[in-house]
Design an enzyme around this catalytic site. Structure first.
Site, mmCIF file in Angstrom:
data_model
loop_
_atom_site.group_PDB
_atom_site.id
_atom_site.type_symbol
_atom_site.label_atom_id
_atom_site.label_comp_id
_atom_site.label_asym_id
_atom_site.label_seq_id
_atom_site.Cartn_x
_atom_site.Cartn_y
_atom_site.Cartn_z
ATOM 1 N N ARG A 60 -29.337 -32.235 -8.909
ATOM 2 C CA ARG A 60 -29.372 -33.812 -9.219
ATOM 3 C C ARG A 60 -29.307 -34.068 -10.404
ATOM 4 N NH1 ARG A 60 -33.404 -34.362 -11.577
ATOM 5 N NH2 ARG A 60 -32.848 -36.607 -11.850
ATOM 6 N N ARG A 98 -21.795 -38.209 -3.590
ATOM 7 C CA ARG A 98 -22.865 -39.351 -4.432
ATOM 8 C C ARG A 98 -22.136 -40.333 -4.911
ATOM 9 N NH1 ARG A 98 -28.558 -37.689 -6.827
ATOM 10 N NH2 ARG A 98 -28.940 -39.638 -5.761
ATOM 11 N N ASP A 243 -26.974 -43.871 -14.829
ATOM 12 C CA ASP A 243 -25.994 -42.848 -13.732
ATOM 13 C C ASP A 243 -24.607 -43.657 -13.725
ATOM 14 O OD1 ASP A 243 -28.669 -42.711 -12.272
ATOM 15 O OD2 ASP A 243 -27.378 -41.269 -11.760
ATOM 16 N N ASN A 253 -29.211 -47.240 -12.463
ATOM 17 C CA ASN A 253 -30.009 -46.160 -12.964
ATOM 18 C C ASN A 253 -31.052 -45.971 -11.679
ATOM 19 O OD1 ASN A 253 -30.853 -43.798 -14.564
ATOM 20 N ND2 ASN A 253 -32.517 -44.949 -14.633
HETATM 21 P P1 RI2 Z 1 -28.987 -38.681 -16.317
HETATM 22 C C1 RI2 Z 1 -30.968 -39.906 -11.435
HETATM 23 O O1 RI2 Z 1 -30.630 -40.009 -10.205
HETATM 24 C C2 RI2 Z 1 -31.533 -41.024 -11.953
HETATM 25 O O2 RI2 Z 1 -31.014 -42.270 -11.965
HETATM 26 C C3 RI2 Z 1 -31.876 -40.573 -13.330
HETATM 27 O O3 RI2 Z 1 -32.169 -41.389 -14.226
HETATM 28 C C4 RI2 Z 1 -30.750 -39.908 -13.736
HETATM 29 O O4 RI2 Z 1 -29.993 -39.248 -12.372
HETATM 30 C C5 RI2 Z 1 -30.738 -38.786 -14.500
HETATM 31 O O5 RI2 Z 1 -29.417 -38.492 -14.860
HETATM 32 P P2 RI2 Z 1 -30.974 -38.851 -9.084
HETATM 33 O O6 RI2 Z 1 -29.552 -37.912 -9.099
HETATM 34 O O7 RI2 Z 1 -29.106 -40.243 -16.719
HETATM 35 O O8 RI2 Z 1 -32.276 -38.424 -9.191
HETATM 36 O O9 RI2 Z 1 -29.990 -38.027 -17.305
HETATM 37 O O10 RI2 Z 1 -30.805 -39.763 -7.914
HETATM 38 O O11 RI2 Z 1 -27.508 -38.082 -16.624
#
Ligand code: RI2
Length: 357
Positions: A60, A98, A243, A253
């Site tokens: 993720r 997703r 995101d 986000n």
């Molecule tokens: P970067 C996560 O989503 C969160 O929204 C978090 O801020 C982001 O991804 C981290 O990814 P999830 O995949 O912004 O845990 O660092 O649902 O790329």
């Protein structure tokens, strides 16, 4: 010509915390659901296994799943012996996993562009594009980290939410933690408040794990403590990942981000998102147009398969929220920190990216 195995070797020599890599003809990734209690590595050979891992959040983070777009189609190219139809189908499958994070869609489209383009050996062309994407994503982390670190002052306490770190990106520090890691490497005396991030607990399990590994002082908060801490003057900056950013600067986000942004505004604390030009989606006018993923309510009524509410309790799980641009002090990118008015600053950022300036 560099080959994928050489790239992986060079990444491994840089002491990165890699979320995903290729070895012995298999795609390997860390099971992020098990961290920090177990460092389990999965090895797969099929794209549908990768799609399942993204869907169930074994892997993720918008940067990491972005690179999965390239890795997945490279795997599809190998498995199908370069069959264009099979690769296009694999791309469609990955894009369905997703909906909110845009990097995955963009890297899939980049590889599909190669499939539809001209040239002799398709597998080799996809391999070269995959290498280009992976090197670029890692370079972004260092660049945006350096730009973002300029916003951090000696003695700052920085609040972050969810996990926008190495394992959510390309192995250095992802987005938010690249800013924090660079500031720390510059010798600034900083402290991080990491919010636990219900219900998946990315902040408690993974951000705290990485901060400990990087030797950065930190304190864990539950999500509902941020307003109190800001009101007490305990927090000087908020830095979160991203995101997707709409063309007007609205930010999608992890759920809870909006709540921290409101508290930051009310307490005069600058609120930044760390991202890359790849996460800015000019095709989307405003945050209301971004699809927010809703996940299964059972992820709220239980934690790691243990019920935490009476049987039959209704629950809701929007996985992301939208922070309006007026709450954002700056959008940290690999090209610098974008300021309001965002429609013009993000547009000129995109034109420098496209023209390679
Ligand atoms: P970067 C996560 O989503 C969160 O929204 C978090 O801020 C982001 O991804 C981290 O990814 P999830 O995949 O912004 O845990 O660092 O649902 O790329």
């Amino acid at each position: 010509m560099k080959r994928i195995h050489e790239l992986v070797r060079s990444f491994q020599e840089q002491e990165l915390l890699l979320p995903i890599w290729f070895e012995e003809d298999k795609l390997h990734f860390i099971d992020q659901k098990k961290l920090p209690f177990e460092s389990r590595i999965e090895a797969i050979t099929e794209v549908d296994e990768l799609a399942t891992a993204i869907k169930d959040m074994t892997i993720r983070g918008s940067g990491a799943i972005g690179t999965c777009g390239a890795w997945g189609l490279y795997l599809a190219a190998l498995r199908s012996h370069g069959n264009p139809e099979a690769i296009i189908q694999a791309g469609a499958l990955l894009k369905q996993t997703r909906p909110t994070a845009v990097n995955l869609m963009k890297t899939v489209d980049e590889i599909i562009g190669i499939v539809q383009g001209k040239g002799s050996d398709l597998i080799e062309r996809i391999e070269q594009k995959t290498i280009e994407i992976l090197e670029r994503q890692l370079a972004f982390e260092h660049q945006l980290g350096s730009h973002g670190a300029e916003m951090i002052d000696e003695g700052d306490a920085i609040l972050t939410h969810c996990h926008s770190g190495a394992l959510a990106g390309s192995g250095y520090g992802g987005r938010a933690l690249s800013v924090i890691r660079k500031a720390h490497e510059q010798g600034k005396n900083i402290h991080v408040y990491t919010c636990e991030t219900r219900p998946y607990l990315q902040g408690a399990r993974i951000t705290a794990y990485e901060l400990k590994k990087f030797g950065i002082p930190h304190t864990l908060l539950t999500d509902n403590m941020s307003g109190y801490c800001m009101s007490q003057g305990m927090v000087q900056k908020v830095v979160v990942g991203s995101d997707r950013v709409a063309s007007n600067g609205d930010l999608a986000n992890k759920i809870g981000t909006y709540m921290h942004a409101l508290a930051a505004k009310a307490n005069g604390v600058p609120f930044y998102t760390a991202t890359s030009s790849h996460t800015i989606d000019l095709a989307v006018a405003a945050g209301r147009d971004i699809e927010v993923e809703f996940r299964d309510a059972s992820e709220v009524t239980s934690f790691q398969k243990r019920a935490i509410a009476p049987e039959g309790t209704n629950a809701l799980y929007p996985s992301f929220d939208i922070t309006p641009n007026e709450l954002i002090s700056g959008i940290i990118t690999e090209k610098g920190v974008m300021q309001a008015p965002y429609p013009s600053s993000l547009r000129s950022l995109q034109s420098t990216v496209e023209s390679g300036v």
